[in-house]
Scaffold this motif. Structure first.
Motif, PDB file in Angstrom:
ATOM      1  N   GLY A   4      -5.567 -12.455  -1.613  1.00  0.00           N
ATOM      2  CA  GLY A   4      -5.709 -12.473  -0.335  1.00  0.00           C
ATOM      3  C   GLY A   4      -5.749 -13.651   0.220  1.00  0.00           C
ATOM      4  O   GLY A   4      -5.220 -14.071   1.534  1.00  0.00           O
ATOM      5  N   PHE A   5      -6.352 -14.470  -0.225  1.00  0.00           N
ATOM      6  CA  PHE A   5      -6.491 -16.089   0.183  1.00  0.00           C
ATOM      7  C   PHE A   5      -5.248 -16.669   0.234  1.00  0.00           C
ATOM      8  O   PHE A   5      -4.751 -17.280   1.074  1.00  0.00           O
ATOM      9  CB  PHE A   5      -7.562 -17.089  -0.600  1.00  0.00           C
ATOM     10  N   ILE A  37     -11.189 -12.048   2.572  1.00  0.00           N
ATOM     11  CA  ILE A  37     -12.246 -11.146   3.007  1.00  0.00           C
ATOM     12  C   ILE A  37     -11.563  -9.634   3.239  1.00  0.00           C
ATOM     13  O   ILE A  37     -12.117  -8.565   2.602  1.00  0.00           O
ATOM     14  CB  ILE A  37     -13.061 -11.454   4.196  1.00  0.00           C
ATOM     15  N   LEU A  38     -10.458  -9.580   3.771  1.00  0.00           N
ATOM     16  CA  LEU A  38      -9.908  -8.399   4.156  1.00  0.00           C
ATOM     17  C   LEU A  38      -9.353  -7.597   2.845  1.00  0.00           C
ATOM     18  O   LEU A  38      -9.432  -6.436   2.479  1.00  0.00           O
ATOM     19  CB  LEU A  38      -8.787  -8.582   4.894  1.00  0.00           C
ATOM     20  N   ALA A  39      -8.953  -8.274   1.673  1.00  0.00           N
ATOM     21  CA  ALA A  39      -8.396  -8.082   0.641  1.00  0.00           C
ATOM     22  C   ALA A  39      -9.537  -7.466  -0.427  1.00  0.00           C
ATOM     23  O   ALA A  39      -9.291  -6.352  -1.034  1.00  0.00           O
ATOM     24  CB  ALA A  39      -7.635  -9.261  -0.176  1.00  0.00           C
ATOM     25  N   THR A  40     -10.810  -8.074  -0.240  1.00  0.00           N
ATOM     26  CA  THR A  40     -11.788  -7.494  -1.187  1.00  0.00           C
ATOM     27  C   THR A  40     -12.418  -6.233  -0.651  1.00  0.00           C
ATOM     28  O   THR A  40     -12.813  -5.482  -1.094  1.00  0.00           O
ATOM     29  CB  THR A  40     -12.854  -8.700  -1.405  1.00  0.00           C
ATOM     30  N   ALA A  41     -12.492  -6.474   0.814  1.00  0.00           N
ATOM     31  CA  ALA A  41     -13.421  -5.404   1.735  1.00  0.00           C
ATOM     32  C   ALA A  41     -12.338  -4.064   1.637  1.00  0.00           C
ATOM     33  O   ALA A  41     -12.856  -2.980   1.517  1.00  0.00           O
ATOM     34  CB  ALA A  41     -13.492  -5.764   3.019  1.00  0.00           C
ATOM     35  N   LEU A  42     -10.854  -4.248   1.806  1.00  0.00           N
ATOM     36  CA  LEU A  42     -10.133  -2.991   2.069  1.00  0.00           C
ATOM     37  C   LEU A  42      -9.437  -2.998   0.694  1.00  0.00           C
ATOM     38  O   LEU A  42      -8.229  -3.688   0.544  1.00  0.00           O
ATOM     39  CB  LEU A  42      -9.111  -3.067   3.040  1.00  0.00           C
ATOM     40  N   PHE A  58      -1.831  -4.220  -1.785  1.00  0.00           N
ATOM     41  CA  PHE A  58      -0.536  -4.213  -1.176  1.00  0.00           C
ATOM     42  C   PHE A  58      -0.124  -5.744  -1.252  1.00  0.00           C
ATOM     43  O   PHE A  58       0.806  -6.416  -1.488  1.00  0.00           O
ATOM     44  CB  PHE A  58      -0.735  -3.726   0.042  1.00  0.00           C
ATOM     45  N   LEU A  59      -1.470  -6.667  -0.524  1.00  0.00           N
ATOM     46  CA  LEU A  59      -1.273  -7.853  -0.587  1.00  0.00           C
ATOM     47  C   LEU A  59      -0.985  -8.721  -2.154  1.00  0.00           C
ATOM     48  O   LEU A  59      -0.047  -9.464  -2.059  1.00  0.00           O
ATOM     49  CB  LEU A  59      -2.547  -8.751  -0.022  1.00  0.00           C
ATOM     50  N   ALA A  84       8.911  -5.082  -1.270  1.00  0.00           N
ATOM     51  CA  ALA A  84       9.145  -4.190  -2.562  1.00  0.00           C
ATOM     52  C   ALA A  84       7.888  -4.137  -3.578  1.00  0.00           C
ATOM     53  O   ALA A  84       7.577  -3.248  -4.217  1.00  0.00           O
ATOM     54  CB  ALA A  84      10.343  -4.484  -3.108  1.00  0.00           C
ATOM     55  N   GLY A  85       7.503  -5.478  -3.882  1.00  0.00           N
ATOM     56  CA  GLY A  85       6.133  -5.718  -4.654  1.00  0.00           C
ATOM     57  C   GLY A  85       4.786  -4.755  -3.946  1.00  0.00           C
ATOM     58  O   GLY A  85       4.395  -4.458  -4.704  1.00  0.00           O
ATOM     59  N   GLY A  86       4.714  -5.053  -2.788  1.00  0.00           N
ATOM     60  CA  GLY A  86       3.673  -4.371  -2.295  1.00  0.00           C
ATOM     61  C   GLY A  86       3.551  -2.950  -2.419  1.00  0.00           C
ATOM     62  O   GLY A  86       2.877  -2.181  -2.855  1.00  0.00           O
ATOM     63  N   ILE A  87       4.650  -2.476  -1.706  1.00  0.00           N
ATOM     64  CA  ILE A  87       4.859  -0.949  -2.051  1.00  0.00           C
ATOM     65  C   ILE A  87       4.882  -0.289  -3.436  1.00  0.00           C
ATOM     66  O   ILE A  87       4.057   0.597  -3.706  1.00  0.00           O
ATOM     67  CB  ILE A  87       6.274  -0.413  -1.128  1.00  0.00           C
ATOM     68  N   LEU A  88       5.547  -0.957  -4.412  1.00  0.00           N
ATOM     69  CA  LEU A  88       5.594  -0.600  -5.710  1.00  0.00           C
ATOM     70  C   LEU A  88       4.152  -0.701  -6.515  1.00  0.00           C
ATOM     71  O   LEU A  88       3.763   0.101  -7.100  1.00  0.00           O
ATOM     72  CB  LEU A  88       6.710  -1.395  -6.401  1.00  0.00           C
ATOM     73  N   THR A  89       3.364  -1.679  -6.029  1.00  0.00           N
ATOM     74  CA  THR A  89       2.070  -2.032  -6.860  1.00  0.00           C
ATOM     75  C   THR A  89       1.017  -0.850  -6.066  1.00  0.00           C
ATOM     76  O   THR A  89       0.149  -0.518  -6.950  1.00  0.00           O
ATOM     77  CB  THR A  89       1.612  -3.237  -6.195  1.00  0.00           C
ATOM     78  N   LEU A  90       1.221  -0.355  -4.868  1.00  0.00           N
ATOM     79  CA  LEU A  90       0.547   0.513  -4.108  1.00  0.00           C
ATOM     80  C   LEU A  90       0.929   2.130  -4.977  1.00  0.00           C
ATOM     81  O   LEU A  90       0.055   2.890  -5.496  1.00  0.00           O
ATOM     82  CB  LEU A  90       0.694   0.735  -2.693  1.00  0.00           C
TER      83      LEU A  90
END
Length: 209
Positions: free
Chosen positions: A35-36, A71-76, A82-83, A115-121
């Protein structure tokens, strides 16, 4: 401005080592670092689009966006996953584009990020291990080469920098090693969870008697 060039080589090496070999095991930390990184890149991109932005303001904007992204990546959780996939996808695409000299690097990075974000989800666990290992491996190689003064940016935009072939080879070796370590660690952890503990089994037998 390349996001990885704004980070100290030593910090880059440490963070990349953690992501490469312990990406899934230390998932919250990995998500925070991802996220950072994505936030920092976005902040630097926005700063570059604003005319007359000073270097100090650019760095401040990048750090602010980076902290917000962490902060957003660890909280959500899902947003963080996705990030992580998007950041790793864009990073790997950048490595491939630099090696091949493709004329549309931004398109390649954006498509790889989506593509990376969607496939990882969708795939989550195995892909987190694979992408974090590859992204961390590249960070380690780049950090080491920068620390030793062996990496120089090419003056030609479509020509790979000096020693790039060696960097790619080391990246693949470290990346594959990281993938094996993470998948093996995950398999061992799964086995430990499914196998019955001696204390429990003996207690059950005792209760049956």
């Amino acid at each position: 401005m390349n996001v990885l060039w704004t980070v100290s080589p030593v910090l880059l090496l440490i963070a990349s080592f953690i992501i490469c070999f312990f990406g899934y095991r230390l998932l919250r930390l990995t998500l925070g670092l991802a996220g950072f990184g994505v936030g920092l890149a976005l902040g630097l991109l926005i700063a570059g689009l604003i005319p007359g932005t000073s270097q100090v303001l650019t760095i401040i904007l990048g750090i602010v966006f980076g902290v917000l992204g962490a902060i957003l990546a660890t909280a959500l959780y899902k947003f963080g996953v996705f990030l992580l996939g998007a950041g790793a996808g864009a990073l790997i695409a950048g490595v491939v584009v630099a090696a091949t000299g493709w004329h549309y690097p931004m398109i390649a990075r954006v498509l790889a990020a989506i593509a990376g974000g969607i496939l990882t989800l969708i795939l989550e666990r195995p892909l987190i291990s694979i992408l974090s290992a590859l992204a961390g491996a590249w960070g380690m190689v780049l950090g080491a080469f920068r620390l030793l003064g062996w990496h120089h940016v090419s003056a030609h935009p479509h020509k790979p920098p000096a020693n790039y072939g060696v960097m790619i080879a080391l990246w693949l070796v470290l990346g594959l090693t990281g993938i094996m370590v993470q998948l093996r660690s995950r398999h061992r952890h799964k086995k430990e969870q499914t196998s019955p503990r001696p204390g429990r089994s003996s207690r059950r037998k005792h209760d049956e008697v």
